[in-house]
Design a protein around this motif. Structure first.
Motif, PDB file in Angstrom:
ATOM      1  N   TYR A 158      81.430  81.777 -79.385  1.00 13.64           N
ATOM      2  CA  TYR A 158      82.014  81.263 -78.391  1.00 13.64           C
ATOM      3  C   TYR A 158      81.929  79.684 -77.614  1.00 13.64           C
ATOM      4  CZ  TYR A 158      85.295  80.494 -74.674  1.00 13.64           C
ATOM      5  OH  TYR A 158      86.948  80.237 -73.665  1.00 13.64           O
ATOM      6  N   ILE A 159      80.756  79.437 -77.732  1.00  9.65           N
ATOM      7  CA  ILE A 159      80.540  78.026 -77.074  1.00  9.65           C
ATOM      8  C   ILE A 159      80.797  77.203 -77.897  1.00  9.65           C
ATOM      9  CG2 ILE A 159      78.629  76.277 -76.175  1.00  9.65           C
ATOM     10  CD1 ILE A 159      77.977  77.801 -74.154  1.00  9.65           C
ATOM     11  N   HIS A 174      82.272  76.599 -81.207  1.00 10.94           N
ATOM     12  CA  HIS A 174      83.498  77.296 -81.809  1.00 10.94           C
ATOM     13  C   HIS A 174      84.810  76.292 -80.744  1.00 10.94           C
ATOM     14  CE1 HIS A 174      87.581  78.203 -82.633  1.00 10.94           C
ATOM     15  NE2 HIS A 174      87.940  78.491 -81.924  1.00 10.94           N
ATOM     16  N   LYS A 175      84.760  75.982 -79.200  1.00 10.19           N
ATOM     17  CA  LYS A 175      84.896  75.509 -78.264  1.00 10.19           C
ATOM     18  C   LYS A 175      84.824  73.814 -78.873  1.00 10.19           C
ATOM     19  CE  LYS A 175      87.788  78.067 -75.838  1.00 10.19           C
ATOM     20  NZ  LYS A 175      89.529  78.480 -76.432  1.00 10.19           N
ATOM     21  N   ASN A 176      83.578  73.966 -79.160  1.00  4.50           N
ATOM     22  CA  ASN A 176      82.901  72.234 -79.111  1.00  4.50           C
ATOM     23  C   ASN A 176      83.312  71.275 -80.493  1.00  4.50           C
ATOM     24  OD1 ASN A 176      80.994  70.466 -78.060  1.00  4.50           O
ATOM     25  ND2 ASN A 176      80.059  71.221 -80.170  1.00  4.50           N
ATOM     26  N   HIS A 213      85.649  72.040 -81.468  1.00  5.81           N
ATOM     27  CA  HIS A 213      88.092  71.814 -81.281  1.00  5.81           C
ATOM     28  C   HIS A 213      88.292  70.704 -80.378  1.00  5.81           C
ATOM     29  CE1 HIS A 213      88.063  75.602 -83.535  1.00  5.81           C
ATOM     30  NE2 HIS A 213      89.397  75.388 -83.537  1.00  5.81           N
ATOM     31  N   LYS A 214      87.430  69.823 -79.747  1.00  3.03           N
ATOM     32  CA  LYS A 214      87.037  69.007 -79.028  1.00  3.03           C
ATOM     33  C   LYS A 214      86.799  67.664 -79.330  1.00  3.03           C
ATOM     34  CE  LYS A 214      85.431  71.641 -74.580  1.00  3.03           C
ATOM     35  NZ  LYS A 214      83.871  70.837 -73.604  1.00  3.03           N
ATOM     36  N   GLU A 219      83.728  63.842 -77.006  1.00  2.00           N
ATOM     37  CA  GLU A 219      83.249  64.846 -75.918  1.00  2.00           C
ATOM     38  C   GLU A 219      82.496  66.277 -76.697  1.00  2.00           C
ATOM     39  OE1 GLU A 219      87.605  66.028 -74.601  1.00  2.00           O
ATOM     40  OE2 GLU A 219      87.921  64.358 -73.653  1.00  2.00           O
ATOM     41  N   GLN A 220      82.355  66.186 -77.636  1.00  4.48           N
ATOM     42  CA  GLN A 220      81.427  67.455 -78.231  1.00  4.48           C
ATOM     43  C   GLN A 220      79.770  66.831 -78.128  1.00  4.48           C
ATOM     44  OE1 GLN A 220      81.985  67.701 -82.351  1.00  4.48           O
ATOM     45  NE2 GLN A 220      83.826  68.445 -83.083  1.00  4.48           N
TER      46      GLN A 220
END
Length: 535
Positions: free
Chosen positions: A275-276, A278-280, A282-283, A287-288
């Protein structure tokens, strides 16, 4: 003429009787509830107050609550005790043989004898003095209700404070029933809630001005309904939360959550890491998180499968049998023992002394590692105990070099022997730290909580499991008595336990000895530079 009016006639204060009746005092029982100041307020006469107080204190009023008996309770020949004493003086050897007097048992029939005996019992049976006039029991309440009846509103306002308290024993908060809230408690939680004469429950109700409904005792379900009443919903919710905290519902839910995480730790950690990532992705690139940051997060999570260990149980008659099994196991592994024995703080020093006396393993001396109590810290400073625990862990890590070499694939290696007697605090300490390798764990006593069983198991062969050994790298043995059987049944839900048959212990221990490959100086399983000192 009732007893109260008769008392006023005997004391020659009949003219004051109507004043007491107008205040709701219609019986001697109610008169006893009044203090001297309240009697003075009603009578408006000090002599009358003194007469009544003197009559009640000396016990000349023949009503329940007096220790002394009046002259009318004596027989013509004196009291019952005097009568018996006179019979013995006349030469009788037993009470039934005494002669003389009106109650000669030799000349009376059986029925007359029993009647005379019962009359004497009634004459000389007295009740204890009511020390605190403000205390009103159920019998006194019945007397008040039967003698005076239900007063009108005007009479209720004129009643003295003591009588008002007797007529309305429930506090005012019990009248607040505008809102209600229902919760369910187990029988064990109900016992905790109603312990110590409901002192904690009363305190909670007084703080929030709430009350509870009637409890049905004959509830066959797993939980018992408990209804809370109050003047507002907020008060009911506050009482519910206080009750949940007192009986340990919140603590139990937290334990269940931790237990669920520990059982499914690897799966949960994998999902969290995915999850971390995946969210990273899409930034925005600016900001990644960096790869080093992601690796740092992953290093704090556990992804090692708990494989290569087996769990056994053994039913013991008593602690003596437990010690016998431990001695047998240490003797079998003699020169390459690497073991942790988990027990309580009280059992640990006794077990260490036993191992020292038996001296089963001559080279590996048992190391004791227990937390300091408040009494210990009062006698010695916390720094002293911290240093002592640090030395104990250091001694366990260094171990004792075996004089007998271990041969593996034709190569001789030196085994480091370790034997630790510890409590659940060591398992808690070892959760996120590098610890010395052991391939045997003995549960001398069951853990305090179910999750502690998982923490204990996590200290078994941790270094060997991380190296990916396919064969068995550790064994876990739970010793329990019939009294500890309930907890053992709960632990079976967390892992698969095999039963160690009686009279086959030696065969199993020999098989363990042949299967396990101990840690050696030439082939360490743990990087001991990362083993931290205990705090």
């Amino acid at each position: 003429m009732n007893p109260l009016e008769s008392l006023f006639n005997r004391l020659e204060i009949t003219e004051h009787y109507p004043h007491f009746v107008s205040k709701g005092v219609n019986s001697i029982a109610q008169l006893r509830l009044l203090g001297s100041s309240e009697i003075m307020n009603i009578a408006k006469n000090k002599k009358v107050t003194d007469k009544l107080a003197n009559a009640l204190s000396k016990g000349t009023v023949n009503v329940p609550g007096s220790l002394k008996t009046s002259e009318s309770t004596k027989t013509k020949q004196g009291t019952y005790a005097d009568h018996i004493a006179q019979g013995f003086k006349n030469g009788a050897s037993t009470p039934k043989q005494y002669a003389g007097g009106e109650d000669n048992w030799e000349t009376k029939g059986k029925g007359e004898k029993n009647n005379a005996k019962n009359r004497r019992k009634k004459q000389h049976t007295v009740e204890p003095v009511r020390k605190d006039p403000s205390i009103v029991d159920e019998a006194m309440m019945e007397t008040l209700i039967d003698s005076s009846g239900t007063p009108s509103l005007q009479e209720e306002e004129n009643l003295p404070a003591a009588l008002k308290k007797a007529r309305n024993p429930k506090p005012d908060r019990c009248k607040n029933r505008e809102f209600s809230l229902e919760m369910h408690l187990s029988q064990g939680q109900m016992r905790v809630l109603f312990g110590q004469n409901c002192a904690k429950l009363k305190k909670i109700h007084d703080a929030n001005q709430t009350s509870n409904g009637r409890i049905e005792k004959d509830t066959n379900g797993p939980s018992i309904p408990f209804t809370i009443y109050g003047s507002s919903l907020e008060d009911c919710i506050a009482t519910k939360e206080a009750i949940k905290k007192h009986v340990g519902i919140g603590k139990y839910k937290d334990e269940e959550a931790r237990l669920h995480y520990k059982i499914n730790e690897i799966e949960i950690n994998i999902r969290a890491m995915l999850y971390i990532m995946h969210k990273n992705l899409h930034k925005e690139p600016s900001e990644q998180m960096r790869d080093s940051t992601l690796r740092g997060i992953a290093s704090y999570l556990n992804f090692d499968k708990h494989q290569g260990t087996e769990h056994f149980t053994y039913l013991c008659k008593n602690d003596k049998m437990k010690k016998w099994i431990i001695d047998m196991l240490i003797k079998q592994f003699a020169d390459r023992i690497q073991m942790i024995i988990y027990c309580t703080s009280n059992q640990a020093p006794i077990l260490k002394e036993h191992l020292m006396k038996r001296n089963t393993s001559k080279e590996a001396q048992p190391v004791l590692l227990i937390p300091a109590t408040k009494e210990d810290i009062q006698q010695e400073s916390a720094e002293v105990w911290k240093q002592r625990r640090h030395d104990a862990l250091k001694g366990f890590k260094n171990g004792a070099v075996s004089s007998v070499p271990y041969e593996s694939n034709g190569i001789k290696e030196t085994v480091v022997q370790r034997l630790l007697v510890a409590t659940d605090d060591y398992a808690r300490y070892a959760r996120a730290r590098e610890i010395p390798h052991v391939n045997l764990i003995i549960h001398y006593s069951p853990p305090r909580q179910r999750e502690w069983s998982l923490f204990r198991s996590a200290t078994l062969a941790r270094g060997a499991r991380s190296m990916g050994f396919e064969e068995t790298v550790g064994y876990e043995l739970s010793l329990y008595t019939e009294q500890e059987g309930a907890m053992q049944e709960e632990l079976k839900k967390l892992a698969t336990f095999k039963k160690l048959p009686h009279e086959e212990e030696c065969e199993y221990f020999q098989r363990w000895d042949q299967t396990l490959k101990p840690e050696t100086n030439e082939n360490p399983y743990v990087n001991y530079k990362n083993v931290e000192p205990i705090e």
